[in-house]
Scaffold this active site. Structure first.
Site, PDB file in Angstrom:
ATOM      1  N   TYR A  27       0.842  -1.199   0.000  1.00  0.00           N
ATOM      2  CA  TYR A  27       0.000   0.000   0.000  1.00  0.00           C
ATOM      3  C   TYR A  27       0.877   1.250   0.000  1.00  0.00           C
ATOM      4  O   TYR A  27       1.970   1.250   0.567  1.00  0.00           O
ATOM      5  CB  TYR A  27      -0.942  -0.024   1.229  1.00  0.00           C
TER       6      TYR A  27
ATOM      7  N   TYR B  12      -2.729   4.549   9.247  1.00  0.00           N
ATOM      8  CA  TYR B  12      -2.191   3.267   8.763  1.00  0.00           C
ATOM      9  C   TYR B  12      -1.098   2.765   9.711  1.00  0.00           C
ATOM     10  O   TYR B  12      -0.713   1.610   9.689  1.00  0.00           O
ATOM     11  CB  TYR B  12      -1.664   3.436   7.335  1.00  0.00           C
TER      12      TYR B  12
HETATM   13  P1  NAI Z   1      -7.631 -10.169   4.045  1.00  0.00           P
HETATM   14  O1  NAI Z   1      -7.892  -9.889   5.492  1.00  0.00           O
HETATM   15  O2  NAI Z   1      -8.675 -10.883   3.303  1.00  0.00           O
HETATM   16  O3  NAI Z   1      -6.222 -10.942   3.889  1.00  0.00           O
HETATM   17  C1  NAI Z   1      -5.172 -10.883   4.809  1.00  0.00           C
HETATM   18  C2  NAI Z   1      -4.685 -12.312   5.009  1.00  0.00           C
HETATM   19  O4  NAI Z   1      -3.487 -12.391   5.793  1.00  0.00           O
HETATM   20  C3  NAI Z   1      -5.737 -13.187   5.712  1.00  0.00           C
HETATM   21  O5  NAI Z   1      -6.118 -14.264   4.886  1.00  0.00           O
HETATM   22  C4  NAI Z   1      -5.007 -13.661   6.950  1.00  0.00           C
HETATM   23  O6  NAI Z   1      -5.441 -14.922   7.408  1.00  0.00           O
HETATM   24  C5  NAI Z   1      -3.554 -13.658   6.453  1.00  0.00           C
HETATM   25  N1  NAI Z   1      -2.605 -13.771   7.548  1.00  0.00           N
HETATM   26  C6  NAI Z   1      -2.537 -13.011   8.682  1.00  0.00           C
HETATM   27  N2  NAI Z   1      -1.567 -13.473   9.477  1.00  0.00           N
HETATM   28  C7  NAI Z   1      -1.002 -14.546   8.836  1.00  0.00           C
HETATM   29  C8  NAI Z   1       0.067 -15.458   9.170  1.00  0.00           C
HETATM   30  N3  NAI Z   1       0.740 -15.350  10.313  1.00  0.00           N
HETATM   31  N4  NAI Z   1       0.375 -16.423   8.286  1.00  0.00           N
HETATM   32  C9  NAI Z   1      -0.302 -16.544   7.117  1.00  0.00           C
HETATM   33  N5  NAI Z   1      -1.305 -15.717   6.760  1.00  0.00           N
HETATM   34  C10 NAI Z   1      -1.656 -14.737   7.615  1.00  0.00           C
HETATM   35  O7  NAI Z   1      -7.381  -8.737   3.406  1.00  0.00           O
HETATM   36  P2  NAI Z   1      -6.782  -8.256   1.978  1.00  0.00           P
HETATM   37  O8  NAI Z   1      -7.137  -6.834   1.867  1.00  0.00           O
HETATM   38  O9  NAI Z   1      -7.156  -9.183   0.912  1.00  0.00           O
HETATM   39  O10 NAI Z   1      -5.208  -8.290   2.261  1.00  0.00           O
HETATM   40  C11 NAI Z   1      -4.283  -8.917   1.418  1.00  0.00           C
HETATM   41  C12 NAI Z   1      -3.037  -8.069   1.261  1.00  0.00           C
HETATM   42  O11 NAI Z   1      -3.364  -6.901   0.512  1.00  0.00           O
HETATM   43  C13 NAI Z   1      -2.424  -7.585   2.587  1.00  0.00           C
HETATM   44  O12 NAI Z   1      -1.020  -7.629   2.479  1.00  0.00           O
HETATM   45  C14 NAI Z   1      -2.900  -6.150   2.634  1.00  0.00           C
HETATM   46  O13 NAI Z   1      -2.078  -5.331   3.447  1.00  0.00           O
HETATM   47  C15 NAI Z   1      -2.796  -5.792   1.168  1.00  0.00           C
HETATM   48  N6  NAI Z   1      -3.492  -4.578   0.761  1.00  0.00           N
HETATM   49  C16 NAI Z   1      -4.816  -4.407   1.093  1.00  0.00           C
HETATM   50  C17 NAI Z   1      -5.465  -3.239   0.779  1.00  0.00           C
HETATM   51  C18 NAI Z   1      -6.877  -3.027   1.217  1.00  0.00           C
HETATM   52  O14 NAI Z   1      -7.312  -1.859   1.250  1.00  0.00           O
HETATM   53  N7  NAI Z   1      -7.625  -4.070   1.525  1.00  0.00           N
HETATM   54  C19 NAI Z   1      -4.779  -2.154   0.031  1.00  0.00           C
HETATM   55  C20 NAI Z   1      -3.423  -2.445  -0.323  1.00  0.00           C
HETATM   56  C21 NAI Z   1      -2.808  -3.617   0.046  1.00  0.00           C
END
Ligand code: NAI
Length: 270
Positions: free
Chosen positions: A150, A160
């Site tokens: 991000y 953030y």
């Molecule tokens: P999400 O909450 O669906 O996905 C985050 C994932 O990280 C979850 O599936 C969670 O179980 C996993 N996770 C957390 N701790 C973990 C661990 N110890 N081992 C393995 N997996 C673990 O949310 P999203 O938005 O799909 O996030 C995916 C990526 O996208 C993240 O890196 C997030 O920072 C990034 N991102 C998200 C944005 C948003 O606005 N949603 C914007 C820009 C980047």
């Protein structure tokens, strides 16, 4: 629409929690484009059971792995290479979590124990994944690794909090490991800097609705959706982007290079 861009390719997708997850959408698109997939998430997230619905749709096994555990990652790559009967062509790192944000601690009052865990989960986990693959020689030549990030890594978005530092470190790991993997095996490593997207992780940021609305108004094309992010990841896993590596690629409808827009100015005047 499918273009068969990933026909014959095999990949590991981390981080599909529920159908809003960017990883979930990417898994569906990769499957549509002909890829074979292994899904992974932290064991605690898998207990929620949602991932099994996705697994059925994309005909993929699910292997639990805490991305901060080298033992779990080793087992995951062993199972994946066994399942594929060979190496992996692409990896999606879609993992992020801030303990301080979760516990309501602001940037100026960080708990450093939580901070260590945040950096391990959200940033160094990419190093751990790459290192595991490197040691096992588990990624094929011309493979592609993408991690999601991000723009708070470059500019201040106060709420953030520590995730800004985590994303800066994540982007640096992609560059640094990308160098070594490029030399050794022509494996590329990039980060995709996505617009704010309504997912579980996204909604954890304080004032997220205002945040997403502001970005929408500040982007000439509007915010990029999770589905569009999935499309972009597919292109980066395909053979059409073989020489793109060590980059932080903005996928944000133009937000990152926009100074101001009439919509935002109009809002100020109210
Ligand atoms: P999400 O909450 O669906 O996905 C985050 C994932 O990280 C979850 O599936 C969670 O179980 C996993 N996770 C957390 N701790 C973990 C661990 N110890 N081992 C393995 N997996 C673990 O949310 P999203 O938005 O799909 O996030 C995916 C990526 O996208 C993240 O890196 C997030 O920072 C990034 N991102 C998200 C944005 C948003 O606005 N949603 C914007 C820009 C980047």
């Amino acid at each position: 629409m499918s273009y068969n861009l990933l026909k014959g390719k095999k990949g590991i997708i981390f981080g599909a929690l529920d159908e809003r997850s960017i990883a979930w959408k990417t898994a569906l698109r990769c499957h549509e484009e002909g890829a074979q997939i292994v899904l992974s998430n932290a064991p605690v997230a898998m207990r929620m059971g949602e991932i099994n619905k996705l697994a059925e749709k994309v005909e993929a096994p699910v292997v639990g792995a805490d991305a901060t555990s080298m033992d779990d990652l080793k087992k995951l790559f062993e199972e994946a290479t066994k399942h594929f009967n060979g190496g992996v062509d692409f990896v999606l790192h879609s993992i992020g979590m801030s303990l301080n944000v979760r516990k309501g601690k602001s940037y100026t009052e960080l708990d450093y124990g939580f901070n260590q865990k945040t950096l391990d989960i959200s940033s160094m986990s990419l190093h751990r994944v790459l290192r595991t693959a490197w040691d096992m020689d588990a990624i094929n030549e011309w493979g592609s690794v993408v991690a999601l990030t991000y723009i708070a890594a470059q500019r201040v978005f106060p709420d953030y909090s520590e995730m800004a530092d985590a994303k800066a470190l994540l982007e640096s790991v992609a560059r640094s490991f990308g160098y070594h993997y490029g030399v050794r095996k022509k494996v590329r490593v990039n980060t995709v800097s996505q617009s704010p997207t309504a997912t579980t992780a996204g909604s954890g940021v304080k004032g997220f609705d205002g945040f997403i609305d502001y970005a929408q108004k500040m982007s000439p094309m509007g915010n990029a959706t999770g589905d569009q992010c999935a499309d972009y990841c597919v292109s980066l896993f395909s053979d059409l982007t073989r020489m793109v590596t060590m980059q932080n690629l903005f996928h944000d409808g133009g937000f990152s290079f926009t100074g101001v827009t009439p919509e935002v100015i109009a809002q100020m005047g109210k």
